[in-house]
Design a protein around this motif. Structure first.
Motif, PDB file in Angstrom:
ATOM      1  N   ALA A 162      31.799 -20.556 -21.200  1.00 31.20           N
ATOM      2  CA  ALA A 162      31.345 -20.329 -19.833  1.00 31.20           C
ATOM      3  C   ALA A 162      29.890 -20.794 -19.766  1.00 31.20           C
ATOM      4  O   ALA A 162      29.185 -20.779 -20.775  1.00 31.20           O
ATOM      5  CB  ALA A 162      31.441 -18.851 -19.497  1.00 31.20           C
ATOM      6  N   PRO A 163      29.459 -21.243 -18.565  1.00 35.92           N
ATOM      7  CA  PRO A 163      28.087 -21.725 -18.436  1.00 35.92           C
ATOM      8  C   PRO A 163      27.069 -20.631 -18.787  1.00 35.92           C
ATOM      9  O   PRO A 163      27.137 -19.537 -18.241  1.00 35.92           O
ATOM     10  CB  PRO A 163      27.972 -22.144 -16.971  1.00 35.92           C
ATOM     11  N   ASP A 164      26.158 -20.928 -19.691  1.00 32.25           N
ATOM     12  CA  ASP A 164      25.127 -19.963 -20.088  1.00 32.25           C
ATOM     13  C   ASP A 164      23.801 -20.304 -19.405  1.00 32.25           C
ATOM     14  O   ASP A 164      23.720 -21.239 -18.592  1.00 32.25           O
ATOM     15  CB  ASP A 164      24.985 -19.908 -21.619  1.00 32.25           C
ATOM     16  N   VAL A 165      22.779 -19.537 -19.719  1.00 33.11           N
ATOM     17  CA  VAL A 165      21.500 -19.706 -19.035  1.00 33.11           C
ATOM     18  C   VAL A 165      20.882 -21.072 -19.341  1.00 33.11           C
ATOM     19  O   VAL A 165      20.162 -21.630 -18.504  1.00 33.11           O
ATOM     20  CB  VAL A 165      20.543 -18.536 -19.366  1.00 33.11           C
ATOM     21  N   PHE A 166      21.186 -21.645 -20.500  1.00 35.98           N
ATOM     22  CA  PHE A 166      20.620 -22.975 -20.770  1.00 35.98           C
ATOM     23  C   PHE A 166      21.247 -24.023 -19.860  1.00 35.98           C
ATOM     24  O   PHE A 166      20.543 -24.792 -19.207  1.00 35.98           O
ATOM     25  CB  PHE A 166      20.753 -23.385 -22.242  1.00 35.98           C
ATOM     26  N   HIS A 167      22.576 -24.040 -19.805  1.00 35.35           N
ATOM     27  CA  HIS A 167      23.223 -24.985 -18.887  1.00 35.35           C
ATOM     28  C   HIS A 167      22.742 -24.752 -17.453  1.00 35.35           C
ATOM     29  O   HIS A 167      22.349 -25.684 -16.748  1.00 35.35           O
ATOM     30  CB  HIS A 167      24.747 -24.882 -18.945  1.00 35.35           C
ATOM     31  N   ASP A 168      22.805 -23.502 -17.019  1.00 37.84           N
ATOM     32  CA  ASP A 168      22.519 -23.202 -15.618  1.00 37.84           C
ATOM     33  C   ASP A 168      21.068 -23.472 -15.236  1.00 37.84           C
ATOM     34  O   ASP A 168      20.798 -23.969 -14.145  1.00 37.84           O
ATOM     35  CB  ASP A 168      22.880 -21.736 -15.309  1.00 37.84           C
ATOM     36  N   VAL A 169      20.138 -23.144 -16.123  1.00 33.98           N
ATOM     37  CA  VAL A 169      18.728 -23.283 -15.750  1.00 33.98           C
ATOM     38  C   VAL A 169      18.163 -24.658 -16.143  1.00 33.98           C
ATOM     39  O   VAL A 169      17.609 -25.360 -15.308  1.00 33.98           O
ATOM     40  CB  VAL A 169      17.894 -22.127 -16.348  1.00 33.98           C
ATOM     41  N   PHE A 170      18.355 -25.058 -17.388  1.00 31.40           N
ATOM     42  CA  PHE A 170      17.848 -26.379 -17.781  1.00 31.40           C
ATOM     43  C   PHE A 170      18.606 -27.487 -17.040  1.00 31.40           C
ATOM     44  O   PHE A 170      18.017 -28.457 -16.576  1.00 31.40           O
ATOM     45  CB  PHE A 170      17.988 -26.578 -19.301  1.00 31.40           C
ATOM     46  N   GLY A 171      19.929 -27.322 -16.921  1.00 30.74           N
ATOM     47  CA  GLY A 171      20.751 -28.363 -16.298  1.00 30.74           C
ATOM     48  C   GLY A 171      20.583 -28.440 -14.793  1.00 30.74           C
ATOM     49  O   GLY A 171      20.491 -29.525 -14.226  1.00 30.74           O
ATOM     50  N   HIS A 172      20.564 -27.284 -14.114  1.00 32.21           N
ATOM     51  CA  HIS A 172      20.617 -27.306 -12.644  1.00 32.21           C
ATOM     52  C   HIS A 172      19.266 -27.132 -11.955  1.00 32.21           C
ATOM     53  O   HIS A 172      19.056 -27.678 -10.874  1.00 32.21           O
ATOM     54  CB  HIS A 172      21.563 -26.208 -12.141  1.00 32.21           C
ATOM     55  N   VAL A 173      18.379 -26.328 -12.541  1.00 37.63           N
ATOM     56  CA  VAL A 173      17.184 -25.940 -11.784  1.00 37.63           C
ATOM     57  C   VAL A 173      16.196 -27.083 -11.518  1.00 37.63           C
ATOM     58  O   VAL A 173      15.671 -27.183 -10.402  1.00 37.63           O
ATOM     59  CB  VAL A 173      16.478 -24.731 -12.449  1.00 37.63           C
ATOM     60  N   PRO A 174      15.926 -27.949 -12.495  1.00 37.80           N
ATOM     61  CA  PRO A 174      14.923 -28.993 -12.208  1.00 37.80           C
ATOM     62  C   PRO A 174      15.229 -29.785 -10.937  1.00 37.80           C
ATOM     63  O   PRO A 174      14.346 -30.033 -10.118  1.00 37.80           O
ATOM     64  CB  PRO A 174      14.960 -29.865 -13.458  1.00 37.80           C
ATOM     65  N   LEU A 175      16.498 -30.132 -10.726  1.00 37.98           N
ATOM     66  CA  LEU A 175      16.812 -30.935  -9.541  1.00 37.98           C
ATOM     67  C   LEU A 175      16.909 -30.098  -8.266  1.00 37.98           C
ATOM     68  O   LEU A 175      16.876 -30.648  -7.162  1.00 37.98           O
ATOM     69  CB  LEU A 175      18.067 -31.767  -9.773  1.00 37.98           C
ATOM     70  N   LEU A 176      16.990 -28.770  -8.409  1.00 40.22           N
ATOM     71  CA  LEU A 176      16.928 -27.933  -7.210  1.00 40.22           C
ATOM     72  C   LEU A 176      15.529 -27.955  -6.606  1.00 40.22           C
ATOM     73  O   LEU A 176      15.322 -27.487  -5.483  1.00 40.22           O
ATOM     74  CB  LEU A 176      17.340 -26.492  -7.525  1.00 40.22           C
ATOM     75  N   ALA A 177      14.570 -28.490  -7.343  1.00 40.25           N
ATOM     76  CA  ALA A 177      13.217 -28.669  -6.809  1.00 40.25           C
ATOM     77  C   ALA A 177      13.098 -29.982  -6.042  1.00 40.25           C
ATOM     78  O   ALA A 177      12.042 -30.288  -5.483  1.00 40.25           O
ATOM     79  CB  ALA A 177      12.191 -28.621  -7.947  1.00 40.25           C
ATOM     80  N   GLN A 178      14.159 -30.779  -6.020  1.00 36.45           N
ATOM     81  CA  GLN A 178      14.174 -32.057  -5.300  1.00 36.45           C
ATOM     82  C   GLN A 178      14.781 -31.787  -3.919  1.00 36.45           C
ATOM     83  O   GLN A 178      15.918 -31.303  -3.839  1.00 36.45           O
ATOM     84  CB  GLN A 178      15.023 -33.063  -6.102  1.00 36.45           C
ATOM     85  N   PRO A 179      14.059 -32.076  -2.830  1.00 42.01           N
ATOM     86  CA  PRO A 179      14.527 -31.640  -1.496  1.00 42.01           C
ATOM     87  C   PRO A 179      15.930 -32.112  -1.102  1.00 42.01           C
ATOM     88  O   PRO A 179      16.698 -31.311  -0.555  1.00 42.01           O
ATOM     89  CB  PRO A 179      13.462 -32.231  -0.554  1.00 42.01           C
ATOM     90  N   ALA A 180      16.281 -33.350  -1.365  1.00 51.92           N
ATOM     91  CA  ALA A 180      17.614 -33.829  -0.959  1.00 51.92           C
ATOM     92  C   ALA A 180      18.704 -33.139  -1.774  1.00 51.92           C
ATOM     93  O   ALA A 180      19.756 -32.766  -1.244  1.00 51.92           O
ATOM     94  CB  ALA A 180      17.716 -35.352  -1.112  1.00 51.92           C
ATOM     95  N   VAL A 181      18.460 -32.946  -3.080  1.00 51.34           N
ATOM     96  CA  VAL A 181      19.438 -32.245  -3.917  1.00 51.34           C
ATOM     97  C   VAL A 181      19.551 -30.790  -3.469  1.00 51.34           C
ATOM     98  O   VAL A 181      20.649 -30.230  -3.398  1.00 51.34           O
ATOM     99  CB  VAL A 181      19.068 -32.315  -5.418  1.00 51.34           C
ATOM    100  N   ALA A 182      18.408 -30.188  -3.155  1.00 53.60           N
ATOM    101  CA  ALA A 182      18.401 -28.798  -2.684  1.00 53.60           C
ATOM    102  C   ALA A 182      19.288 -28.650  -1.447  1.00 53.60           C
ATOM    103  O   ALA A 182      20.089 -27.711  -1.356  1.00 53.60           O
ATOM    104  CB  ALA A 182      16.971 -28.352  -2.376  1.00 53.60           C
ATOM    105  N   ASP A 183      19.175 -29.588  -0.504  1.00 52.85           N
ATOM    106  CA  ASP A 183      19.999 -29.536   0.705  1.00 52.85           C
ATOM    107  C   ASP A 183      21.463 -29.839   0.396  1.00 52.85           C
ATOM    108  O   ASP A 183      22.376 -29.234   0.969  1.00 52.85           O
ATOM    109  CB  ASP A 183      19.477 -30.526   1.754  1.00 52.85           C
ATOM    110  N   PHE A 184      21.689 -30.792  -0.496  1.00 57.97           N
ATOM    111  CA  PHE A 184      23.058 -31.140  -0.877  1.00 57.97           C
ATOM    112  C   PHE A 184      23.768 -29.942  -1.501  1.00 57.97           C
ATOM    113  O   PHE A 184      24.917 -29.648  -1.181  1.00 57.97           O
ATOM    114  CB  PHE A 184      23.054 -32.318  -1.858  1.00 57.97           C
ATOM    115  N   MET A 185      23.057 -29.225  -2.385  1.00 56.59           N
ATOM    116  CA  MET A 185      23.676 -28.076  -3.059  1.00 56.59           C
ATOM    117  C   MET A 185      24.034 -26.983  -2.061  1.00 56.59           C
ATOM    118  O   MET A 185      25.077 -26.332  -2.181  1.00 56.59           O
ATOM    119  CB  MET A 185      22.735 -27.519  -4.126  1.00 56.59           C
ATOM    120  N   GLN A 186      23.165 -26.754  -1.082  1.00 54.81           N
ATOM    121  CA  GLN A 186      23.488 -25.771  -0.052  1.00 54.81           C
ATOM    122  C   GLN A 186      24.730 -26.209   0.731  1.00 54.81           C
ATOM    123  O   GLN A 186      25.631 -25.407   0.995  1.00 54.81           O
ATOM    124  CB  GLN A 186      22.312 -25.582   0.904  1.00 54.81           C
ATOM    125  N   ALA A 187      24.788 -27.486   1.052  1.00 59.66           N
ATOM    126  CA  ALA A 187      25.959 -28.013   1.769  1.00 59.66           C
ATOM    127  C   ALA A 187      27.226 -27.857   0.929  1.00 59.66           C
ATOM    128  O   ALA A 187      28.295 -27.540   1.462  1.00 59.66           O
ATOM    129  CB  ALA A 187      25.738 -29.488   2.130  1.00 59.66           C
TER     130      ALA A 187
END
Ligand code: HBI
Ligand code: FE
Length: 268
Positions: free
Chosen positions: A127-152
């Motif tokens: 199952a996804p752990d904190v490394f996958h979830d935070v290292f993998g996903h969080v950096p690009l959640l700081a990118q505005p277009a990705v942030a909007d895409f993820m919400q969509a």
């Protein structure tokens, strides 16, 4: 009828979790070994991704370089992330039901598993752990277009569930958010979190001769099943994050799904 009863069963959050499956991160519960695993994985991926990940990933990584060593303290992380794009990371015990997951995304909250893999299985994850979830996903959640895409994707996930076409949306999520490649200044780069957090797949995705790297095509993606048990046998390549966002803001996905009701699945 049995099947109907099963369909109506609502899986309840484990005790100690809120109705939305969140739990306190309780940063102090992580052991020195847990933090050492994070540090090891972080250093190993930074090296593996040099020259291979999209530029925006490295920009986003800065917000994970926090004052304490090891697994980020979400209170501190969220202050930085929220200031950039309005996203918040919340802790969950592990995999959460689809509707709970998409509800979080649609509110700009990203659920992160509140545990880390053990030092003797650095490359194996059930199952996804904190490394996958935070290292993998969080950096690009700081990118505005990705942030909007993820919400969509959250809103589209909830809509797809209502119409019993979650498999279509799940393919779009898989081939973008988890295993997407992007072209940047003419070169292939990684942006999918499943690749960004995997040592082996970082190199395989870009350099292995086997997998085709296909220009992103929404209809084709929606018709292509995926594998969760092997390195990906194909990747889809986006031209930019703005194009990715337009894919959901300029398309009526429900109409795309309807047009594909009779369409057989594709391989390559
Ligand atoms: N739960 N914690 C967690 N993390 C996920 O990535 C996740 C989930 N539940 C459902 C889910 N993903 C899938 O439905 C999506 O990947 C499509
Ligand atoms: Fe993920």
């Amino acid at each position: 009828m049995l099947t109907e009863n099963i369909a109506e069963l609502r899986i309840q959050p484990p005790s100690g979790a809120a109705a939305d499956w969140t739990i306190p991160q309780n940063w102090d519960h992580f052991t020195p070994q847990d933090h050492a695993v994070w540090d090891l994985l972080f250093a190993r991926q930074q090296k593996a991704l040099a020259g291979r990940a999209v530029t925006d990933f490295f920009h986003g990584l800065d917000i994970l370089r926090l004052s304490k060593p090891g697994i980020p303290d979400f209170e501190e992380l969220n202050e930085r992330l929220f200031a950039r794009t309005g996203w918040t990371i919340v802790s969950v015990p592990g995999l959460v039901p689809d509707d709970v997951f998409f509800e979080h995304l649609s509110n700009r909250r990203f659920p992160a598993g509140n545990f880390i893999r053990s030092a003797n299985s650095l490359d194996y994850l059930e199952a996804p752990d904190v490394f996958h979830d935070v290292f993998g996903h969080v950096p690009l959640l700081a990118q505005p277009a990705v942030a909007d895409f993820m919400q969509a994707m959250g809103a589209e996930g909830l809509a797809a569930m209502e119409h019993n076409v979650l498999h279509r949306l799940a393919r779009l999520y898989w081939y973008t958010v988890e295993f997407g490649l992007a072209r940047e200044a003419g070169k292939l780069k990684i942006y999918g979190a499943g690749i960004l957090s995997s040592f082996g797949e970082s190199a395989w995705s870009l350099e292995a001769p086997e997998p085709p790297r296909i220009d992103f095509d929404l209809t084709r993606v929606l018709r292509t099943p995926y594998r969760t048990d092997v390195f990906q046998p194909r990747y889809f390549v986006i031209p930019s994050f703005d194009a990715l966002l337009r894919m959901v803001s300029d398309h009526d996905l429900a109409a795309e799904y309807r047009a594909l009701i009779e369409a057989p699945d594709l391989e390559d």
